[in-house]
Design a protein around this motif. Structure first.
Motif, PDB file in Angstrom:
ATOM      1  N   ASN A  93      34.516 -34.427 -52.655  1.00  0.00           N
ATOM      2  CA  ASN A  93      35.018 -33.215 -53.292  1.00  0.00           C
ATOM      3  C   ASN A  93      36.442 -32.928 -52.828  1.00  0.00           C
ATOM      4  O   ASN A  93      37.303 -32.525 -53.616  1.00  0.00           O
ATOM      5  N   SER A 212      29.946 -25.772 -51.865  1.00  0.00           N
ATOM      6  CA  SER A 212      29.785 -25.432 -53.275  1.00  0.00           C
ATOM      7  C   SER A 212      31.006 -24.691 -53.800  1.00  0.00           C
ATOM      8  O   SER A 212      31.463 -24.928 -54.922  1.00  0.00           O
ATOM      9  N   ASN A 215      33.825 -27.064 -54.276  1.00  0.00           N
ATOM     10  CA  ASN A 215      33.559 -27.845 -55.482  1.00  0.00           C
ATOM     11  C   ASN A 215      34.032 -27.092 -56.722  1.00  0.00           C
ATOM     12  O   ASN A 215      34.662 -27.667 -57.627  1.00  0.00           O
ATOM     13  N   ALA A 216      33.722 -25.787 -56.762  1.00  0.00           N
ATOM     14  CA  ALA A 216      34.176 -24.956 -57.877  1.00  0.00           C
ATOM     15  C   ALA A 216      35.703 -24.881 -57.916  1.00  0.00           C
ATOM     16  O   ALA A 216      36.319 -24.944 -58.996  1.00  0.00           O
ATOM     17  N   VAL A 241      32.809 -27.953 -64.159  1.00  0.00           N
ATOM     18  CA  VAL A 241      32.584 -28.050 -62.713  1.00  0.00           C
ATOM     19  C   VAL A 241      32.901 -26.724 -62.035  1.00  0.00           C
ATOM     20  O   VAL A 241      32.164 -26.270 -61.148  1.00  0.00           O
ATOM     21  N   GLY A 245      29.954 -24.710 -60.293  1.00  0.00           N
ATOM     22  CA  GLY A 245      30.114 -24.540 -58.853  1.00  0.00           C
ATOM     23  C   GLY A 245      30.132 -23.077 -58.449  1.00  0.00           C
ATOM     24  O   GLY A 245      29.561 -22.689 -57.422  1.00  0.00           O
ATOM     25  N   THR A 249      27.359 -21.300 -56.108  1.00  0.00           N
ATOM     26  CA  THR A 249      27.771 -20.565 -54.906  1.00  0.00           C
ATOM     27  C   THR A 249      27.112 -19.193 -54.869  1.00  0.00           C
ATOM     28  O   THR A 249      26.597 -18.751 -53.826  1.00  0.00           O
TER      29      THR A 249
END
Length: 457
Positions: A93, A212, A215-216, A241, A245, A249
């Motif tokens: 990531n 998470s 990742n977002a 994504v 994400g 979260t």
């Protein structure tokens, strides 16, 4: 030609979304990964036909980069064990965020080709992607035990705010003074530092949520760059994504009964005095043979896995134990806490790898009411997610986090390597309850002895 390329990009993005949709179910996840991979491969191939790319050197660089990336991905995918998958995801990531930041650098250097709106999106992509890159590297280091889990600097939040404001000021200067490219070095340096200082004070128990979030952020950075490049594939993939994400979260924070802001901006102090629940009990060990008898003559056994099971790679032996118990007429179920392990679905993936049927896995809401009429609960490697202090001690750092109500069972067996605390550093009052017995040792070895003992009954 460009319209045809964008149309093909749309098709590849659609294929990616189909693959992601299939990943929502364990039964179709493997097929979904293949479909998503095909979509990304198509996007890579069609990029070679882009009119913006010309010259032998550009094609050579792309081919070399693809070859290196393919080899590293294939090698690490085969080499890394399932226990280290959270670290691998955090690292990959971070690479995505770094790539978004690198794309922003190229866009800003070619400022004469950008409109003001495109430059703004490039700055936003650089900010988000670079913070995600360095933050994800720190998350990897923490999960890999390469650094202290919690590092808190004096006036830590003030430092973060200064770094953020300074980065935004430099970003604005780059936006309105596009020729001042010398500002890019301090701009990206501050962002890299901000990603580090943002992540180091966050405790290990909250790290899945942070991964998470990063990742977002990576998805958003890619999406912004897609707008700047007029690339539909990047826009759609990045938006999907980023949205998924962000939702994940929020769901994980809800599972811990916390807000995202409290996790990110109110981390546990490194000197926080941990609260131990005084129930007058003590740790009471039990022999494997006695534990085997207890489970074999139970009507219902619930197994609660945690990260310790992953460390011991005991998932296959746990499933063998469950099968042995079922042969003796015992009903066996698995209770999965939403944040058990180091990433969402960590325990589900490990148990699926061992061959445990999906219909035997139950989440917190589905199974919590069953503990009160369960004869025996076997906890292997789980700690904070079964700690009653989360409900009984307001002073506890994990107070308010929903837990598996293991303490309501008639008998509790806990497999643990030693008498240490969990990943969050909080003492577990479950271990000293009158109905709890401790099985000390390596998880795989202990379960293997339980399997042999149950077979001999």
């Amino acid at each position: 030609m460009n319209n045809l390329l964008q149309f093909i990009y749309l098709i590849t993005a659609f294929i990616l979304i189909v693959g992601l949709r299939q990943m929502s179910s364990p039964k179709t996840a493997k097929h979904g990964i293949t479909i998503a991979g095909v979509g990304m491969l198509g996007a890579i191939i069609i990029t070679f036909f882009s009119p913006q790319i010309h010259g032998f050197s550009n094609y050579a660089i792309m081919i070399i980069a693809i070859a290196l990336g393919t080899f590293i991905g294939w090698y690490s995918g085969n080499k890394v064990q399932m226990i280290s998958m959270p670290q691998m995801i955090a690292l990959y990531n971070g690479m995505g965020g770094g790539a978004a930041g690198a794309i922003a650098v190229i866009e800003l250097l070619n400022h004469h080709e950008l409109t003001f709106a495109m430059s703004t999106l490039s700055i936003l992509g650089a900010i988000i992607g670079t913070i995600s890159f360095s933050g994800s590297i720190i998350a990897f280091a923490k999960l890999q035990d390469l650094m202290k889990r919690v590092v808190i600097l004096p006036k830590h939040q003030a430092i973060n705010m200064i770094l953020l404001v300074s980065s935004l000021v430099l970003g604005a200067l780059l936006l309105f003074m596009p020729k001042a490219t010398f500002l890019m070095i301090p701009f990206f340096a501050l962002l890299l530092l901000l990603g580090i200082t943002f992540t180091i004070p966050i405790g290990g128990a909250n790290m899945p949520i942070v991964i998470s979030l990063f990742n977002a952020m990576t998805g958003l950075a890619v999406g912004f760059n897609g707008f700047a490049l007029h690339n539909y594939a990047l826009i759609i993939a990045g938006t999907v994504v980023g949205a998924s994400g962000t939702l994940l979260t929020q769901l994980m924070a809800k599972a811990m009964n916390k807000s995202v802001s409290s996790i990110l901006f109110s981390p546990l102090s490194a000197t926080t005095q941990q609260v131990e629940e005084d129930n007058g009990g003590s740790l009471k060990p039990i022999e494997q043979s006695d534990a085997a008898v207890m489970m074999a003559y139970s009507k219902k056994v619930i197994i609660v896995p945690g990260y310790g099971m992953a460390v011991a790679q005991a998932q296959h032996k746990i499933w063998e134990l469950a099968q042995q118990l079922e042969q003796k007429g015992v009903t066996v179920k698995f209770a999965i806490h939403p944040v058990a392990g180091r990433m969402p679905g960590h325990m589900n993936v490990l148990l699926a790898e061992a061959g445990v049927p999906y219909d035997k896995l139950f989440d917190l809401e589905e199974i919590n009411a069953e503990f009160s009429n369960t004869d025996t609960v076997l906890v292997i490697g789980a700690n904070d997610v079964v700690n009653p202090s989360a409900k009984t001690h307001p002073e506890s750092p994990i107070y308010g986090m929903p837990i598996l109500d293991v303490n309501h069972a008639q008998n509790i067996l806990v497999i643990k390597r030693g008498q240490g605390k969990g990943f969050s550093g909080v003492e577990n009052s479950l271990f000293t309850l009158d109905n709890t017995r401790m099985l000390y040792g390596d998880g795989q070895e202990v379960v293997n002895k339980l399997v042999q003992s149950v077979k001999g009954l």
